[in-house]
Each structure stands twice: as structure tokens, then as C-alpha cells.
Design a protein around this motif. Structure first.
Motif, PDB file in Angstrom:
ATOM      1  N   GLU A 111      -2.554 -35.225   6.145  1.00 62.92           N
ATOM      2  CA  GLU A 111      -1.569 -34.886   7.169  1.00 62.92           C
ATOM      3  C   GLU A 111      -2.249 -34.532   8.488  1.00 62.92           C
ATOM      4  O   GLU A 111      -1.837 -34.990   9.567  1.00 62.92           O
ATOM      5  CB  GLU A 111      -0.722 -33.710   6.673  1.00 62.92           C
ATOM      6  CG  GLU A 111       0.238 -33.136   7.678  1.00 62.92           C
ATOM      7  CD  GLU A 111       0.946 -31.907   7.130  1.00 62.92           C
ATOM      8  OE1 GLU A 111       1.325 -31.044   7.947  1.00 62.92           O
ATOM      9  OE2 GLU A 111       1.114 -31.802   5.906  1.00 62.92           O
ATOM     10  N   GLU A 112      -3.306 -33.741   8.417  1.00 64.50           N
ATOM     11  CA  GLU A 112      -4.008 -33.316   9.628  1.00 64.50           C
ATOM     12  C   GLU A 112      -4.650 -34.505  10.338  1.00 64.50           C
ATOM     13  O   GLU A 112      -4.657 -34.574  11.569  1.00 64.50           O
ATOM     14  CB  GLU A 112      -5.080 -32.278   9.276  1.00 64.50           C
ATOM     15  CG  GLU A 112      -4.528 -30.946   8.780  1.00 64.50           C
ATOM     16  CD  GLU A 112      -4.191 -30.946   7.288  1.00 64.50           C
ATOM     17  OE1 GLU A 112      -4.321 -32.025   6.651  1.00 64.50           O
ATOM     18  OE2 GLU A 112      -3.799 -29.895   6.769  1.00 64.50           O
ATOM     19  N   ALA A 115      -1.833 -36.757  12.006  1.00 62.69           N
ATOM     20  CA  ALA A 115      -1.158 -36.091  13.125  1.00 62.69           C
ATOM     21  C   ALA A 115      -1.933 -36.248  14.435  1.00 62.69           C
ATOM     22  O   ALA A 115      -1.391 -35.972  15.512  1.00 62.69           O
ATOM     23  CB  ALA A 115      -0.948 -34.618  12.808  1.00 62.69           C
ATOM     24  N   LYS A 116      -3.179 -36.707  14.365  1.00 62.12           N
ATOM     25  CA  LYS A 116      -3.939 -36.992  15.593  1.00 62.12           C
ATOM     26  C   LYS A 116      -3.458 -38.282  16.260  1.00 62.12           C
ATOM     27  O   LYS A 116      -3.753 -38.510  17.438  1.00 62.12           O
ATOM     28  CB  LYS A 116      -5.431 -37.129  15.263  1.00 62.12           C
ATOM     29  CG  LYS A 116      -6.078 -35.884  14.688  1.00 62.12           C
ATOM     30  CD  LYS A 116      -7.528 -36.148  14.313  1.00 62.12           C
ATOM     31  CE  LYS A 116      -8.174 -34.940  13.658  1.00 62.12           C
ATOM     32  NZ  LYS A 116      -9.593 -35.212  13.254  1.00 62.12           N
ATOM     33  N   PRO A 119       3.181 -38.555  15.839  1.00 62.24           N
ATOM     34  CA  PRO A 119       3.848 -37.259  15.662  1.00 62.24           C
ATOM     35  C   PRO A 119       4.156 -37.007  14.185  1.00 62.24           C
ATOM     36  O   PRO A 119       4.375 -37.949  13.420  1.00 62.24           O
ATOM     37  CB  PRO A 119       5.149 -37.417  16.466  1.00 62.24           C
ATOM     38  CG  PRO A 119       4.943 -38.605  17.343  1.00 62.24           C
ATOM     39  CD  PRO A 119       3.970 -39.494  16.651  1.00 62.24           C
ATOM     40  N   LYS A 120       4.178 -35.743  13.789  1.00 56.58           N
ATOM     41  CA  LYS A 120       4.496 -35.426  12.395  1.00 56.58           C
ATOM     42  C   LYS A 120       5.873 -35.949  11.999  1.00 56.58           C
ATOM     43  O   LYS A 120       6.118 -36.248  10.822  1.00 56.58           O
ATOM     44  CB  LYS A 120       4.402 -33.916  12.168  1.00 56.58           C
ATOM     45  CG  LYS A 120       2.969 -33.391  12.180  1.00 56.58           C
ATOM     46  CD  LYS A 120       2.884 -31.959  11.695  1.00 56.58           C
ATOM     47  CE  LYS A 120       1.423 -31.500  11.611  1.00 56.58           C
ATOM     48  NZ  LYS A 120       1.280 -30.128  11.080  1.00 56.58           N
ATOM     49  N   ILE A 123       5.726 -39.370  10.165  1.00 58.88           N
ATOM     50  CA  ILE A 123       4.853 -39.492   8.993  1.00 58.88           C
ATOM     51  C   ILE A 123       5.680 -39.392   7.718  1.00 58.88           C
ATOM     52  O   ILE A 123       6.520 -38.497   7.568  1.00 58.88           O
ATOM     53  CB  ILE A 123       3.757 -38.410   8.991  1.00 58.88           C
ATOM     54  CG1 ILE A 123       2.846 -38.568  10.220  1.00 58.88           C
ATOM     55  CG2 ILE A 123       2.928 -38.479   7.714  1.00 58.88           C
ATOM     56  CD1 ILE A 123       1.805 -37.459  10.364  1.00 58.88           C
TER      57      ILE A 123
END
Length: 313
Positions: A111-112, A115-116, A119-120, A123
């Protein structure tokens, strides 16, 4: 739907072929030069249980993704965990403001990374029970059946996730909309966190590991560490349920004669493993939460030591 498969190995080939067969515009992205060359020359060969197909699918290396390529609606992430960030760095030209990412990688902590790049809200996370293998470059062997579990990371992503669900259903990929996919991801990581590293270090298949007198004690210790760290992230892993799920794999009639993917990567092919995203992730998360995870830490170090000895790349 316009879909990119980021990591078109065995599983990426399966999902890409099945999505292509139902009319989606699919492009493949992979780093294996021989695989790319074979698909460009002969098409992607898929051997299913009852049929064999050849699909003329476009395939690119990540470095070949340029601004002139159109953005895609969905990227299905199927790289190795340690390749995920570089892959998405390289394919940014096809990532638009409305592009969603469906992550089907094993392990924790993706997830991290994603997210780069998106946008979350864009996802989707999931797990799959489908299997696949490669008979050689451009030649996928796709036997058996399976399913895919998916859930949007943020509430606002649900509408598009349900569109993806329908697309995958039409492709006979047997998707299920989950109410708690993070639990499924942790459960799968916990199973992998026992069998992958231990079978690799002990140089044995799953049934051989299960026959050891020390097997139960080792898996109990590792499950306890996964459960403690998962609790810190509001995910409850039931100890007994996890141990039952692990021990169920020992049966030679089912998965027992199988060598886990980490064993195949490191012992057979001298490739670096995903240990940092399984036991290593629990070790890191445990340090942040003040939870001691000595088994996961030591197993991570043992695998990295083995990688050095075998000069894994």
C-alpha cells in the motif's frame, strides 16, 4: 476496459489471456527479454486444461512505456514485491488521474509503495487462489481453477471496483467482493511466512517439513508473531485457525509435494526472494509497534544469508 498487466509472468499471462478473451484491450509489461521476444514472434501461448490458445498481445518492457502510449483504466500489479516500485516508476506515462491499480502481490506493505504513484482512492487490493506456470518464454501452462478476492482501499473506490469485479466475472476469473481483504492478505502472508522460509532453509517440500517433530513448535512461534503484529493493525488472526490452515497443506494428495515459490526462486533459480515483504515486513512493523518478533527477524536474516551464499540476483 483498457488493462495493463504489470508483471506478465505465469500469473500475469493467465489473467491477461482470460481478460483478452472476453474483449478487453490488454497490454503486457514485463522485464524478461526472452519472454518479450517470444510473445512478439509467436504470440502468447496458453495451455489450459481443455484447450490451447495463441493470443497476439502487445508486450513491452517497462522502459519502452513512453508518453505516446495512452493511459489505461486499470493496472493489474503482478510483479515480484521487490520490483513493484521500480515498475511503477517506469510505467508512469500510462498512469492517468483516473487509472486504478489492482494489487495481487503476495506479502505486506505494498500500500505504501503504490500510494507514491496513485491516490489511495484508486487502489484495489486482492488475493487469488489461481495457479499458473511457464513452460518456457511466451508459453504459459494454466491448469486448474481458482478465485480472486478484491476490495477497494478507500470507500470512494467502490464503484469502480465493482466495475472491475464485473469485468473479471465475465472473464471467468471467479471474483469475490470482500468486506475485509486485509484479513485475507495477512492470512496468506502468515501461511507463506511459515512455509516459504522454512522449506527454503531446510531444503524440503511442504510434506517433508510437516513430518518434522519440530514443525509444530516452529509454526506456532511464527504464527504468534504474525498475530501480534496484525493485532496492532486491527487485524485479528486466530491462532488455531492459522495453524490448521498451515497443517492442512502438508497432505501429499494436495499441496504437500509442492516446493514453495521462495524455494523455487532461491534454491532452484538463484533469484532473490520476497522475504522482506513477508517475515521481514512483520519484523519491521513489529519494531515500529514495539513488538518483539525474533523468529521473523532470524528467518529474514537466514534467507538473506542464503541469498548471499548462492549469489542470488
Amino acid at each position: 476496459m483498457r488493462i495493463a498487466i504489470a508483471g506478465a509472468g505465469a500469473m500475469g499471462s493467465r489473467i491477461g489471456l482470460m481478460l483478452h478473451e472476453t474483449g478487453n484491450e490488454v497490454i503486457l509489461i514485463d522485464r524478461w527479454p526472452e519472454h518479450i521476444e517470444a510473445i512478439r514472434k509467436n504470440g502468447l501461448i496458453g495451455e489450459f486444461d481443455d484447450r490451447k490458445i495463441v493470443a497476439q498481445l502487445p508486450i513491452y518492457s517497462p522502459e519502452e512505456i513512453i508518453e505516446e502510449h495512452e493511459t489505461v483504466d486499470l493496472i493489474v500489479a503482478l510483479t515480484k514485491s521487490m520490483q513493484l516500485e521500480q515498475m511503477f516508476h517506469d510505467i508512469q506515462p500510462i498512469i492517468g488521474s483516473k487509472t486504478f491499480v489492482f494489487c495481487l502481490l503476495n506479502g505486506l506493505g505494498h500500500e505504501e509503495t503504490l500510494a507514491k504513484f496513485v491516490p489511495k482512492e484508486n487502489i484495489i487490493f486482492g488475493t487469488t487462489t489461481w495457479t499458473a506456470g511457464l513452460a518456457g518464454p511466451g508459453h504459459a501452462k494454466l491448469v486448474g481453477s481458482g478465485s480472486i478476492e478484491m476490495e477497494n482501499l478507500a470507500p470512494s473506490g467502490k464503484a469502480f471496483t465493482l466495475e472491475v469485479l464485473e469485468v473479471f466475472q465475465n472473464a471467468r476469473l471467479n471474483p469475490i467482493y470482500s468486506q475485509n481483504v486485509r484479513y485475507s492478505i495477512w492470512k496468506k502472508a502468515c501461511i507463506n511466512g511459515t512455509l516459504n522460509g522454512l522449506c527454503t532453509i531446510l531444503d524440503c517440500n511442504i510434506a517433508e517439513f510437516g513430518s518434522l517433530t519440530v514443525a509444530r513448535e516452529m509454526i506456532e512461534a511464527i504464527v504468534a508473531e504474525f498475530a501480534a503484529v496484525a493485532d496492532a493493525e486491527q487485524i485479528h488472526l486466530d491462532h488455531s485457525e492459522m495453524i490448521d490452515a498451515i497443517e492442512a497443506t502438508y497432505d501429499p494428495q494436495t499441496q504437500g509435494l509442492h516446493f514453495p515459490s521462495m524455494y523455487q526462486d532461491l534454491i532452484r533459480n538463484q533469484r532473490k526472494t520476497e522475504i522482506d515483504y513477508i517475515n521481514g515486513a512483520v519484523w519491521r512493523k513489529g519494531q515500529l509497534a514495539g513488538i518483539n518478533t525474533p523468529y521473523c527477524a532470524f528467518l529474514t536474516q537466514l534467507i538473506h544469508g542464503k541469498e548471499e551464499l548462492l549469489k542470488a540476483k
